[in-house]
Design a protein around this motif. Structure first.
Motif, PDB file in Angstrom:
ATOM      1  N   LYS A  80       0.833  -1.354  -0.168  1.00  0.00           N
ATOM      2  CA  LYS A  80       0.084   0.083   0.064  1.00  0.00           C
ATOM      3  C   LYS A  80       0.790   1.339   0.025  1.00  0.00           C
ATOM      4  O   LYS A  80       0.671   2.325  -0.582  1.00  0.00           O
ATOM      5  CB  LYS A  80      -0.836  -0.084   1.372  1.00  0.00           C
ATOM      6  CG  LYS A  80      -1.841  -1.174   1.197  1.00  0.00           C
ATOM      7  CD  LYS A  80      -2.535  -1.115   2.435  1.00  0.00           C
ATOM      8  CE  LYS A  80      -3.422   0.314   2.855  1.00  0.00           C
ATOM      9  NZ  LYS A  80      -4.168   0.104   3.920  1.00  0.00           N
ATOM     10  N   PHE A  81       2.258   1.158   0.411  1.00  0.00           N
ATOM     11  CA  PHE A  81       2.681   2.344   0.886  1.00  0.00           C
ATOM     12  C   PHE A  81       4.299   2.492  -0.169  1.00  0.00           C
ATOM     13  O   PHE A  81       4.722   3.503   0.047  1.00  0.00           O
ATOM     14  CB  PHE A  81       3.339   2.493   2.259  1.00  0.00           C
ATOM     15  CG  PHE A  81       1.794   2.604   3.090  1.00  0.00           C
ATOM     16  CD1 PHE A  81       1.203   3.636   3.127  1.00  0.00           C
ATOM     17  CD2 PHE A  81       1.537   1.337   3.964  1.00  0.00           C
ATOM     18  CE1 PHE A  81      -0.107   3.696   3.873  1.00  0.00           C
ATOM     19  CE2 PHE A  81       0.679   1.351   4.620  1.00  0.00           C
ATOM     20  CZ  PHE A  81      -0.294   2.620   4.653  1.00  0.00           C
ATOM     21  N   LEU A  82       4.577   1.681  -0.709  1.00  0.00           N
ATOM     22  CA  LEU A  82       5.986   1.448  -1.680  1.00  0.00           C
ATOM     23  C   LEU A  82       5.733   1.437  -2.878  1.00  0.00           C
ATOM     24  O   LEU A  82       4.810   0.637  -3.346  1.00  0.00           O
ATOM     25  CB  LEU A  82       6.815   0.430  -1.016  1.00  0.00           C
ATOM     26  CG  LEU A  82       7.152   0.493   0.532  1.00  0.00           C
ATOM     27  CD1 LEU A  82       8.393  -0.669   0.668  1.00  0.00           C
ATOM     28  CD2 LEU A  82       8.129   1.717   0.493  1.00  0.00           C
ATOM     29  N   ARG A  83       6.564   2.182  -4.044  1.00  0.00           N
ATOM     30  CA  ARG A  83       6.557   2.086  -5.188  1.00  0.00           C
ATOM     31  C   ARG A  83       7.980   2.137  -5.756  1.00  0.00           C
ATOM     32  O   ARG A  83       8.777   2.640  -5.025  1.00  0.00           O
ATOM     33  CB  ARG A  83       5.755   3.139  -6.025  1.00  0.00           C
ATOM     34  CG  ARG A  83       4.243   3.304  -5.629  1.00  0.00           C
ATOM     35  CD  ARG A  83       3.662   4.229  -6.412  1.00  0.00           C
ATOM     36  NE  ARG A  83       3.822   4.045  -8.021  1.00  0.00           N
ATOM     37  CZ  ARG A  83       4.383   4.769  -8.798  1.00  0.00           C
ATOM     38  NH1 ARG A  83       5.214   5.799  -8.363  1.00  0.00           N
ATOM     39  NH2 ARG A  83       4.391   4.518  -9.976  1.00  0.00           N
ATOM     40  N   ILE A  84       8.099   1.373  -6.786  1.00  0.00           N
ATOM     41  CA  ILE A  84       9.539   1.162  -7.323  1.00  0.00           C
ATOM     42  C   ILE A  84       9.655   1.267  -8.581  1.00  0.00           C
ATOM     43  O   ILE A  84       8.406   1.289  -9.431  1.00  0.00           O
ATOM     44  CB  ILE A  84      10.099  -0.176  -6.608  1.00  0.00           C
ATOM     45  CG1 ILE A  84       9.365  -1.309  -7.467  1.00  0.00           C
ATOM     46  CG2 ILE A  84      10.536  -0.271  -5.580  1.00  0.00           C
ATOM     47  CD1 ILE A  84      10.142  -2.717  -7.603  1.00  0.00           C
ATOM     48  N   GLY A  85      10.959   1.877  -9.133  1.00  0.00           N
ATOM     49  CA  GLY A  85      10.864   2.000 -10.599  1.00  0.00           C
ATOM     50  C   GLY A  85      12.584   1.782 -11.003  1.00  0.00           C
ATOM     51  O   GLY A  85      13.347   1.480  -9.986  1.00  0.00           O
ATOM     52  N   GLY A  86      12.807   1.850 -12.239  1.00  0.00           N
ATOM     53  CA  GLY A  86      14.236   1.900 -12.715  1.00  0.00           C
ATOM     54  C   GLY A  86      14.321   2.136 -14.130  1.00  0.00           C
ATOM     55  O   GLY A  86      13.216   2.039 -15.017  1.00  0.00           O
ATOM     56  N   ASP A  87      15.626   2.311 -14.416  1.00  0.00           N
ATOM     57  CA  ASP A  87      16.050   2.681 -15.954  1.00  0.00           C
ATOM     58  C   ASP A  87      17.681   2.121 -15.799  1.00  0.00           C
ATOM     59  O   ASP A  87      18.292   1.849 -15.120  1.00  0.00           O
ATOM     60  CB  ASP A  87      16.236   3.927 -16.208  1.00  0.00           C
ATOM     61  CG  ASP A  87      14.911   4.828 -16.205  1.00  0.00           C
ATOM     62  OD1 ASP A  87      14.602   4.749 -17.314  1.00  0.00           O
ATOM     63  OD2 ASP A  87      14.465   5.406 -15.149  1.00  0.00           O
TER      64      ASP A  87
END
Length: 364
Positions: A80-87
């Protein structure tokens, strides 16, 4: 704030440019959609982790073909509280300089991961942008961001990219050489933003050391304001760095316009270097970019740039021409291929360099 470019070092400056990484940020997409940077990025001034809307747009509107997943669209959510991403960006390039051996190489330009902790959903978040390759880990951004209840103003504190004009994908652009403010040089400080209506404004106070050693003598101050409409936008930016040992004043004007399938970007920057009393130096750079939406998933980018490393010296200017084809075959994947040509004083070989490159960009 910025490394001073002296007229006797133009060749070294160009060599440094040719090795700079290209970081993800594409203001032409914002102009094409008529949106502010905050619509697609967690950072209100652009770059880094995409918002849920930005993720959806990147999967449904950018690619030539969307591969449908049984689990639906990627949102980056972990609980509910964390989001991730990358390049990740990998490149093959050929560099040709007159009277110099041709250089061809493969290069992993960057692998970055982003983490957003929504401590108070839609109001307070903690954000980290970490580059993990090549080399060891290198923190780019780490800050806390507090939004007002109406999402029309915010306060950000920590290490961050300073806002100044367009946040371009190409960190080697001449306008970045002049301003010294880019996604390669984050700083530690405070940013206050107001995003009311068509306005997009930021006020910053930072150490002025690009994340280096801190000094109590002087700070870097920045102010930026732009007016955003659905088809066009105009902005002004100013920055002053009075950290001990240097005093720079930077001014910039920038704008974008959408004309059918073509988006136009323009920027002009000037720096007044007053680090040496009664001497000083003034530099200027301009950029004109056209982005043509050839077909769904295909963008053709053409840029013309000009750099004057010292306006008191005649005939030392340099131009740079670029033509880049960008293709999004499916979601999360971009292929870029381009050529870049430098044209400067005839006696400086490195300022007549030709660069050819193919780049693979994976993102999520």
């Amino acid at each position: 704030m910025t490394t001073k470019l002296r007229p006797l070092w133009p060749g070294l400056a160009v060599l440094a440019v040719l090795t700079c990484a290209r970081v993800n940020a594409e203001p032409y997409i914002a102009v094409r959609t008529g949106l502010k940077c905050e619509a697609c990025h967690v950072n209100p001034t652009g770059g880094g982790l995409r918002t849920a809307f930005g993720d959806a747009y990147a999967q449904t509107e950018l690619p030539a073909k969307q591969i449908h997943s049984p689990w639906g669209l990627w949102t980056g959510n972990i609980g509910k509280f964390l989001r991730i991403g990358g390049d990740l960006r990998d490149e093959a390039s050929v560099t040709q300089t007159p009277h110099t051996k041709t250089i061809d190489q493969f290069q992993l330009e960057q692998t970055r991961f982003y983490l957003e902790a929504n401590v108070i959903p839609d109001r307070l978040l903690v954000y980290v942008d970490e580059q993990v390759a090549p080399g060891g880990a290198l923190n780019r951004e780490a800050y806390a961001l507090l939004w007002s209840a109406g999402h029309d103003w915010y306060v950000k504190a920590g290490q961050m990219y300073l806002p100044f004009a367009f946040r371009l994908a190409d960190q080697s652009a001449f306008v970045y050489q002049v301003s010294g403010i880019s996604m390669e040089r984050p700083d530690q400080g405070v940013e206050i933003g107001w995003m009311g209506g068509h306005w997009d404004t930021q006020l910053t106070v930072s150490n002025g050391t690009a994340g280096g050693g801190v000094t109590s003598q002087g700070k870097e101050y920045g102010l930026q304001a732009s007016y955003v409409k659905s088809r066009w936008r105009l902005g002004l930016a100013a920055n002053e760095d009075d950290v001990a040992g240097g005093r720079d004043r930077v001014f910039g004007a920038f704008g974008g316009l959408r004309t059918g399938p073509v988006v136009w970007l323009g920027e002009a920057d000037m720096i007044e270097d007053r680090s040496v009393p009664f001497v000083g130096q003034t530099q200027a750079a301009t950029l004109l970019e056209a982005d043509w939406l050839v077909a769904r998933g295909s963008n053709l980018k053409a840029t013309m740039e000009f750099l004057d490393p010292d306006r008191a010296v005649h005939n030392n200017g340099e131009t740079r021409w670029s033509l880049v084809y960008e293709y999004f075959p499916v979601q999360f994947l971009q292929v870029r291929a381009g050529i870049r040509y430098y044209n400067g004083p005839p006696q400086v070989n490195v300022e007549h360099t030709k660069l050819y490159f193919v780049q693979l960009h994976g993102f999520f």
